[in-house]
Write an enzyme that holds these catalytic residues in place. Structure first.
Site, PDB file in Angstrom:
ATOM      1  N   ASP A   1       3.575  -1.475 -26.343  1.00 57.61           N
ATOM      2  CA  ASP A   1       4.679  -1.648 -25.394  1.00 57.61           C
ATOM      3  C   ASP A   1       5.986  -1.605 -26.183  1.00 57.61           C
ATOM      4  O   ASP A   1       6.297  -2.545 -26.916  1.00 57.61           O
ATOM      5  CB  ASP A   1       4.563  -2.986 -24.652  1.00 57.61           C
ATOM      6  CG  ASP A   1       3.395  -3.016 -23.667  1.00 57.61           C
ATOM      7  OD1 ASP A   1       2.407  -2.286 -23.907  1.00 57.61           O
ATOM      8  OD2 ASP A   1       3.470  -3.767 -22.679  1.00 57.61           O
TER       9      ASP A   1
ATOM     10  N   LYS B   1       7.457   0.769 -17.888  1.00 63.07           N
ATOM     11  CA  LYS B   1       7.333  -0.665 -17.608  1.00 63.07           C
ATOM     12  C   LYS B   1       8.715  -1.230 -17.333  1.00 63.07           C
ATOM     13  O   LYS B   1       9.686  -0.824 -17.963  1.00 63.07           O
ATOM     14  CB  LYS B   1       6.688  -1.319 -18.846  1.00 63.07           C
ATOM     15  CG  LYS B   1       6.629  -2.822 -18.862  1.00 63.07           C
ATOM     16  CD  LYS B   1       5.839  -3.328 -20.080  1.00 63.07           C
ATOM     17  CE  LYS B   1       6.015  -4.816 -20.290  1.00 63.07           C
ATOM     18  NZ  LYS B   1       5.362  -5.309 -21.511  1.00 63.07           N
TER      19      LYS B   1
ATOM     20  N   LYS C   1       3.955  -0.215 -14.967  1.00 61.62           N
ATOM     21  CA  LYS C   1       3.677  -1.632 -15.231  1.00 61.62           C
ATOM     22  C   LYS C   1       4.893  -2.494 -14.922  1.00 61.62           C
ATOM     23  O   LYS C   1       5.824  -2.557 -15.711  1.00 61.62           O
ATOM     24  CB  LYS C   1       3.266  -1.826 -16.707  1.00 61.62           C
ATOM     25  CG  LYS C   1       3.034  -3.293 -17.086  1.00 61.62           C
ATOM     26  CD  LYS C   1       2.568  -3.456 -18.530  1.00 61.62           C
ATOM     27  CE  LYS C   1       2.542  -4.916 -18.927  1.00 61.62           C
ATOM     28  NZ  LYS C   1       2.205  -5.121 -20.344  1.00 61.62           N
TER      29      LYS C   1
END
Lengths: 293, 303
Positions: B140, B203, B239
């Site tokens: 991430d 995300k 996400k």
């Protein structure tokens, strides 16, 4: 020309706010032919939301000093005194005579002050220093049970509500109360009093509606630690006891029919919703020169 | 400024209709899902969680505890799906890998000077390498919001592309930190840049900034994913992370995904929740659905 009567909609009280029931339903209790008002018919989801509010209020309320809780309870009595006329009027509307109504309001105010006085005193009565044979300072002190479900008495409106709820919150519990089904006006007006006094939102949550619909959830909810049942219906009592088993709820079954009797002014009502914690505190020595503490 | 990269003009990303987005969300949140569909949704959401701990106070033991929670969500209730991944800082990847061995649960690691993203590319690449070498299946990363606001979209693009290369076979999730982007138009543009640069997932947030994930911002990103899919045929995951703590909200996210991207995205390969407390709320709801009894936090392990 006759005017169209406006019937007041009485809302429920959750977390210091006055929402309508999420279900959108209502009922209209009557005194003879006279409609009392539009009353929310609370659903299990309203109860669920009220428990969340009561749980989140618990930490702060139980952590407040006893002296502070006492002041807050006293403030409720003061605010009730200030709005006595409205309560008397509503009790009359629900079918009582004027003298009875005044007696009910007066006794309610007195009873709040009675329990306000106990807030910083019950703990001295119910705690103890215990003699033990080891070198420990052993003491027992009460703590509030947690979130309490309450069925307020059916026979009366204000006095029953006050007598059941005040001892519960005096020690720092929070509660979700189902008001009297057929005479709910005072309960909702009492919520307005609570909201304008210093009671933090969520400490007392008031729902209106049917016992038959909410009993199952009020007795089985795993995040409710205790249940106060005021009444004499054997079937209801049995159901509450069975449903409360899953998380070992502390269940108190009380007959509130003689509501003006002094038996309802007692610190043992506070004790009903206390848990006793015993602490073993090691001490250095117990010797000829006296104990270590 | 008119920057062009590989024939793609980032400053020409479509403008977002804010009123339309909010209206769409208002209609989603007014609905409710009941009974079997609800149960299915709850289990699906549980299976999409990246169980996350990203605290300064994290320790190996804390990470081990979280990994244990991931594998034993609520053992007294059998046949629960497991979570998708455990998300930690790079220096805890090794610990998490060991704990999760054989469980089928992935290890995700934040990297690239998380959460601010203020460091040199060298450090960011190193950060990524450490996590990948330790075995993280998912990375991430955060984008450089400062450069993005300056209009230096090439810089942002190049950085993502470089990190993507460093990821090797690990999947890359690109955190836009929408709370710092300010407008839906910028969220859309950042989404386009990330996908063009090779993101496997986009995300919303680090969880360190408020607002974190919201339904409207997620919808903007889902629309970007849809357009990118129509344009290139490449599927990109989504996400939302931060602030999603209750089941009702999680189900609303699932509705949004289903109705924007379709059921192909309704697996944990293409949709994730970055959350920690959501798992317990889902568990409580699942058991409530099953038994009819409202549950209490007291009877569920914290992590």
């Amino acid at each position: 020309m006759s005017r169209l009567e406006i019937l007041k909609t009485y809302k429920i009280y959750i977390g210091g706010k006055f929402p309508r029931t999420e279900s959108g339903r209502f009922y209209t209790p009557k005194n003879g032919d006279k409609a009392l008002g539009n009353i929310c018919l609370s659903s299990r989801k309203d109860f669920r939301n009220a428990v969340v509010a009561a749980r989140s209020a618990f930490g702060k309320w139980s952590g407040a000093t006893a002296y502070n809780r006492s002041q807050v309870l006293y403030r409720i009595a003061e605010m009730l005194e200030g709005r006595r006329a409205q309560f008397v009027e509503e009790i009359i509307l629900q079918g009582s005579k004027k003298a009875e109504a005044e007696k009910e309001v007066n006794t309610s105010i007195d009873r709040i002050i009675y329990y306000a006085g106990w807030c910083d005193k019950y703990s001295q009565i119910f705690s103890a220093v215990n003699p033990v044979a080891t070198s420990h300072f052993n003491f027992t002190a009460p703590e509030p049970t947690g979130v309490v479900s309450v069925f307020a008495p059916e026979e009366n409106s204000l006095i029953g509500l006050v007598s059941s709820v005040m001892p519960i919150i005096a020690s720092g519990n929070t509660c979700v109360v189902l008001a009297c089904e057929n005479m709910p006006l005072c309960a909702v007006t009492f919520a307005e009093v609570l909201n304008s006094s210093d009671v933090p939102g969520g400490v007392i949550n008031l729902l209106t509606g049917k016992r038959s619909e909410l009993l199952e959830h009020m007795a089985s909810h795993m995040d409710v630690n205790a249940f106060l049942y005021t009444g004499t219906d054997k079937k209801e009592m049995e159901a509450i006891q069975k449903l409360g088993v899953a998380n070992l709820k502390r269940i108190q079954l009380k007959d509130f029919s003689k509501i003006y009797s002094s038996e309802h002014e007692t610190p043992y009502y506070i004790e009903d919703f206390l848990e006793m914690k015993t602490t073993w505190h090691p001490i250095e020595k117990i010797g000829a020169t006296g104990s270590g503490y | 400024m008119n920057k062009i990269k590989q024939g793609f003009d980032f400053s020409s990303s479509p403008k977002v209709d804010q009123v339309g987005i909010n209206d769409r969300i208002a209609r989603i949140t007014a609905r409710s899902i009941k009974k079997e569909s609800k149960m299915q949704g709850l289990r699906m959401a549980l299976n999409m969680i990246d169980l996350t701990t990203l605290e300064g106070a994290d320790t190996d033991k804390k990470v081990m505890q979280l990994c244990n929670k991931a594998q034993h969500l609520h053992d007294s209730y059998p046949n629960l799906p497991s979570v998708a991944a455990v998300c930690v800082y790079p220096n805890f990847v090794k610990t998490a890998k060991e704990c999760l061995k054989g469980s089928g649960i992935n290890v995700a690691s934040v990297a690239t000077a998380f959460p601010s993203g203020h460091s040199s590319l060298k450090i960011k690449l190193l950060d990524t390498n450490i996590a990948v070498d330790a075995g993280a299946e998912e990375i991430d990363m955060v984008i450089s919001r400062g450069k993005f606001h300056e209009g230096d979209y090439n810089f942002v693009y190049d950085e993502i592309a470089a990190i993507k290369e460093a990821c090797g076979s690990s999947r890359l999730k690109v955190i836009l930190e929408t709370g710092e982007l300010g407008t839906f138009d910028k969220v859309r543009r950042a989404s386009d840049i990330a996908m063009e640069a090779g993101a496997d997932f986009i995300k919303t947030s680090t969880g360190k900034i408020s607002p974190a994930a919201t339904l409207p911002v997620t919808l903007v990103m889902l629309e970007a994913i849809k357009d990118y899919y129509y344009k290139t045929g490449v599927q990109v995951g989504m996400k939302p992370a931060g602030g999603i703590s209750n089941s009702k909200l999680a189900l609303q996210y699932l509705m949004l995904v289903k109705e924007t991207l379709g059921k192909d995205w309704l697996t944990n390969e293409w949709f994730r929740f970055g959350a920690s407390s959501l798992a317990n709320d889902l568990l409580m709801q699942i058991i409530k659905q099953d038994t009819g009894i409202y549950q209490s936090k007291d009877y569920f392990s914290k992590d």
